[in-house]
Design an enzyme around this catalytic site. Structure first.
Site, PDB file in Angstrom:
ATOM      1  N   ASN A 147       0.691  -1.061  -0.161  1.00  0.00           N
ATOM      2  CA  ASN A 147      -0.185   0.127   0.079  1.00  0.00           C
ATOM      3  C   ASN A 147       0.960   1.164  -0.003  1.00  0.00           C
ATOM      4  O   ASN A 147       1.787   1.453   1.157  1.00  0.00           O
ATOM      5  CB  ASN A 147      -0.879  -0.069   1.235  1.00  0.00           C
ATOM      6  CG  ASN A 147      -1.888   1.218   1.120  1.00  0.00           C
ATOM      7  OD1 ASN A 147      -2.953   1.226   0.746  1.00  0.00           O
ATOM      8  ND2 ASN A 147      -1.417   2.279   1.743  1.00  0.00           N
ATOM      9  N   GLU A 148       0.734   2.009  -0.980  1.00  0.00           N
ATOM     10  CA  GLU A 148       1.453   3.153  -1.139  1.00  0.00           C
ATOM     11  C   GLU A 148       2.871   3.188  -0.926  1.00  0.00           C
ATOM     12  O   GLU A 148       3.656   4.116  -0.159  1.00  0.00           O
ATOM     13  CB  GLU A 148       0.815   4.247  -0.249  1.00  0.00           C
ATOM     14  CG  GLU A 148      -0.923   4.500  -0.659  1.00  0.00           C
ATOM     15  CD  GLU A 148      -1.089   5.992   0.008  1.00  0.00           C
ATOM     16  OE1 GLU A 148      -0.537   6.398   0.938  1.00  0.00           O
ATOM     17  OE2 GLU A 148      -2.295   6.423  -0.551  1.00  0.00           O
ATOM     18  N   TRP A 162     -12.746   4.731   1.296  1.00  0.00           N
ATOM     19  CA  TRP A 162     -12.003   4.721   2.352  1.00  0.00           C
ATOM     20  C   TRP A 162     -12.522   5.782   3.274  1.00  0.00           C
ATOM     21  O   TRP A 162     -12.506   7.040   2.744  1.00  0.00           O
ATOM     22  CB  TRP A 162     -10.563   5.232   1.952  1.00  0.00           C
ATOM     23  CG  TRP A 162      -9.681   5.364   3.109  1.00  0.00           C
ATOM     24  CD1 TRP A 162      -9.405   6.203   4.041  1.00  0.00           C
ATOM     25  CD2 TRP A 162      -8.895   4.053   3.579  1.00  0.00           C
ATOM     26  NE1 TRP A 162      -8.419   5.716   4.934  1.00  0.00           N
ATOM     27  CE2 TRP A 162      -8.185   4.409   4.881  1.00  0.00           C
ATOM     28  CE3 TRP A 162      -8.808   2.679   3.232  1.00  0.00           C
ATOM     29  CZ2 TRP A 162      -7.258   3.516   5.325  1.00  0.00           C
ATOM     30  CZ3 TRP A 162      -8.110   1.921   4.090  1.00  0.00           C
ATOM     31  CH2 TRP A 162      -7.260   2.379   5.063  1.00  0.00           C
ATOM     32  N   LYS A 180     -12.587  10.199   7.895  1.00  0.00           N
ATOM     33  CA  LYS A 180     -12.968   9.776   6.539  1.00  0.00           C
ATOM     34  C   LYS A 180     -14.103   8.602   6.472  1.00  0.00           C
ATOM     35  O   LYS A 180     -14.866   8.248   5.367  1.00  0.00           O
ATOM     36  CB  LYS A 180     -11.950   9.119   5.415  1.00  0.00           C
ATOM     37  CG  LYS A 180     -11.034  10.296   5.050  1.00  0.00           C
ATOM     38  CD  LYS A 180     -10.157  10.037   3.931  1.00  0.00           C
ATOM     39  CE  LYS A 180      -9.260  10.901   3.642  1.00  0.00           C
ATOM     40  NZ  LYS A 180      -8.110  11.181   4.811  1.00  0.00           N
TER      41      LYS A 180
HETATM   42  C1  GCU Z   1      -3.904   6.654   2.162  1.00  0.00           C
HETATM   43  C2  GCU Z   1      -3.563   5.358   2.940  1.00  0.00           C
HETATM   44  C3  GCU Z   1      -4.461   5.250   3.992  1.00  0.00           C
HETATM   45  C4  GCU Z   1      -4.978   6.747   4.693  1.00  0.00           C
HETATM   46  C5  GCU Z   1      -5.418   7.472   3.622  1.00  0.00           C
HETATM   47  C6  GCU Z   1      -6.019   8.743   4.093  1.00  0.00           C
HETATM   48  O1  GCU Z   1      -4.099   6.317   0.802  1.00  0.00           O
HETATM   49  O2  GCU Z   1      -3.550   4.169   2.302  1.00  0.00           O
HETATM   50  O3  GCU Z   1      -3.908   4.268   5.041  1.00  0.00           O
HETATM   51  O4  GCU Z   1      -5.560   6.613   6.010  1.00  0.00           O
HETATM   52  O5  GCU Z   1      -4.736   7.812   2.448  1.00  0.00           O
HETATM   53  O6  GCU Z   1      -5.112   9.816   4.003  1.00  0.00           O
HETATM   54  O7  GCU Z   1      -6.846   8.954   4.728  1.00  0.00           O
END
Ligand code: GCU
Length: 639
Positions: A363-364, A499, A520
């Site tokens: 991931n990222e 997310w 979020k």
């Molecule tokens: C990223 C990351 C998440 C993080 C999200 C955010 O994409 O993968 O773990 O919480 O961004 O900024 O809310």
């Protein structure tokens, strides 16, 4: 016979303050300081200890000491003898401790979540709560038993495939018992035998098989394997399984059992307010209940291996799952062994779950990667490992927004997804359409998904002029209304994962309002409030009739004419103001009304048999409580 003895109660915990207290598992020492901002939650080594009586064993039975989740590294000692160590905060591990047992036993576990450069995760937007946060148990098994010593597996691997109207189910078992044979039975959901055979690698046919068909019909069978010698059963092991086929088409998206099955769902972190990752089955059930209510048919279980119980719930309710290891944000040259070990555990321990269709490799990872060559090589190693351990599932990864589409890291796994916050971190919701169209045009044969998208909202923040970055419910609604329509314009996506389903803790964050939190979610951290956006998704994804008036928490409005949005999956909505019907609209999902506001105003929305009501009132000046408070100053960058 096999039996399990939980040893979760009455541990002596020696915590960060050097004080000893008695705790019960699940436990974390960061339940409070991991959720209050400042990126200053206590990370280091704490000690858990307790005594326990040796379990009664007979006929040479063996006793395993099993841990199901200890974050992040554990060193286990029994009666003064080192049993072993384990690195990785999210998987099951165990040892045969039979020969160390005394009538009364002293167990000590040193748990370390301190910063280091070799155990993932070390840098990410979530709190790495320290502690023994899942069950610890003694497992008594027969003297001669199926393998329990390989990456936390159970010695039973079930590989179902669809063959016409039948199911072909390969059952592999692993043991080291001389002169024994393995008898296999396949049982339907009612426990009736539907097939049987003998052998450590046997493929049985289920005629007219009932498929595991996602949320519509998540039918589960069970495989039972008995270890038998001279007619005597030595050991037995079983696992549920589901028969399904799936594939990804770069042009059309995801197929389940031969039919197009658009995956629309959410991501989930496992932590809850006040208790971090130290949650119980009740918390898992509540999360699944909410995910089912919103109408998701897929869950990205980010960013690590989740509790077995939650994968079981996904099997039972038909959720298609993206499972992943926490190889995240920063590639560590000394981390390769741990990333490989965590992937071996993830696949070995979860292979039999029909809900899982893919393994997420990273991931990222390009956010803070210094050694690109080593990072790319690590991705190839993990990708090949996944295919070697499990040729039945595809591999994926979640790319960082700023990772260019042509970055080689995005072209190693079988499919690719991106974490894109266009319209949140950067202005321009329209950029989502541009990005998807560009990628699909440039790489028409590469299946693309949206592994993350979303925006912050706090249920107490509101505005009649919502804008990006204000953390109001109203902007979160505008953002999600756009994204859902955008995905409808691009049906080639193999999956979309919002997310996030739930607000979660990221102690390094401080965006104002509530430091240490990522808002979020479409449901709050305590799972008590479903934000307005929750109902937008429910209108798109759920068939359960409902109607919801948005903005009920935006009670005080400094305007005599105000917009009131209504979300519903019904075709018609009538709005009543102080008991009088003022308007009826026919439409789809989102209904916006202009409502006169004088003094206190009771609103009611009716759609079919459903109704929802709230009270608004006119105020002379905006309520300052609705505006995002300034940062607390405890901020720290997690990147
Ligand atoms: C990223 C990351 C998440 C993080 C999200 C955010 O994409 O993968 O773990 O919480 O961004 O900024 O809310």
């Amino acid at each position: 016979m096999r039996r399990e003895i939980a040893i979760n109660e009455s541990w002596a915990f020696l915590g960060p303050d050097g004080q000893e207290q008695t705790v019960n598992l699940p436990h974390t020492w960061n339940g409070a300081d991991g959720q209050d901002g400042g990126n200053d939650y206590w990370r280091g080594t704490c000690t858990y200890s307790r005594t326990f009586p040796a379990p009664e064993t007979a006929d040479g039975e063996r006793a395993y000491l099993e841990f199901r989740g200890v974050n992040a590294s554990a060193a286990v000692e029994l009666n003064g003898t080192a049993v072993g160590t384990h690195d990785g905060g999210y998987s099951t591990f165990r040892w045969d401790v039979t020969n160390l047992l005394k009538p009364e036993n002293a167990l000590t576990v040193r748990v370390d979540n301190s910063v280091n450069d070799r155990v993932y995760p070390q840098k990410a937007d979530f709190t790495f709560y320290g502690g023994i946060y899942r069950d610890v148990l003694l497992r008594v098994v027969p003297a001669e038993h199926f393998d329990l010593d390989t990456f936390g597996g159970e010695g039973l691997k079930v590989t179902p495939t669809v063959q016409g109207k039948d199911g072909a189910v390969r059952v592999e078992t692993f043991h080291g018992v001389a002169g024994a044979e393995v008898r296999v039975h396949l049982l339907d959901a009612d426990g009736n035998a539907v097939a049987e055979g003998t052998g450590t690698d046997v493929t049985l046919t289920i005629p007219d098989v009932r498929l595991w068909d996602g949320v519509k019909d998540p039918y589960l069978y069970a495989a039972e394997a008995a270890l038998v010698r001279d007619g005597v059963e030595l050991d037995k092991v079983s696992a549920r399984f589901g028969v399904r086929s799936f594939r990804v088409d770069p042009d059309k998206g995801f197929f389940l059992n031969g039919r197009l099955y658009p995956l629309h769902g959410v991501s989930r972190h496992q932590d809850w307010k006040g208790i971090g990752n130290a949650i119980t089955k009740e918390h898992h059930r509540r999360d699944m209940e909410l995910i089912r209510e919103i109408g998701a048919n897929t869950i990205r279980l980010a960013h690590y291996q989740h509790d077995q119980y939650f994968y079981d719930l996904c099997d039972e309710y038909g959720m298609v799952v993206w499972a992943e290891i926490p190889y995240i944000s920063e590639h560590m040259p000394n981390g390769r062994e741990n990333a490989v070990s965590q992937m071996k555990e993830l696949i070995t321990q979860n292979y039999n779950h029909p809900c899982i269709v893919c393994w997420g490799v990273s991931n990222e990872i390009t956010i803070s990667t210094k050694d690109n060559k080593d990072m790319l090589d690590n991705h190839r190693v993990l990708n090949n490992l996944c295919h070697e351990l499990d040729p039945t599932r595809f591999t994926t990864l979640a790319c960082y927004a700023i990772c260019a589409p042509f970055n080689p890291v995005a072209h190693i796994t079988d499919v690719v997804s991106w974490n894109l916050y266009l319209g949140w971190y950067v202005p321009g919701l329209f950029l989502n359409d541009l990005w998807m169209n560009f990628f699909h045009f440039r790489y028409p044969k590469r299946a693309l998904g949206y592994s993350e998208y979303g925006c912050e909202a706090m249920p107490n923040l509101h505005s009649s002029h919502p804008r990006r970055g204000d953390h109001t419910e109203e902007y979160q609604c505008i953002y999600n209304e756009y994204m859902l329509k955008c995905f409808e314009r691009h049906p080639f996506l193999w999956a979309t994962h919002l997310w996030n389903m739930f607000d979660f803790a990221a102690d390094a964050r401080d965006q104002g309002g509530e430091p240490g939190m990522n808002h979020k979610g479409v449901v709050t951290f305590d799972r008590k409030i479903k934000k307005d956006s929750f109902y937008l998704y429910k209108a798109w994804w759920s068939g359960e009739p409902f109607v919801h008036i948005c903005g009920s928490r935006y009670r005080d409005r400094p305007e005599h004419l105000t917009e009131v949005k209504v979300y519903t999956n019904q075709p018609k909505v009538a709005l009543y103001l102080n008991g009088e019907r003022i308007e009826e609209k026919t439409g789809e999902k989102v209904f916006a009304f202009q409502v006169p506001l004088h003094g206190e105003t009771k609103l009611e929305a009716r759609a079919g048999e459903c109704s929802d009501a709230c009270t608004l009132r006119y105020v002379e000046t905006p309520n300052p409580a609705y505006t995002l408070p300034k940062k607390s100053g405890k901020s720290a960058n997690w990147v």
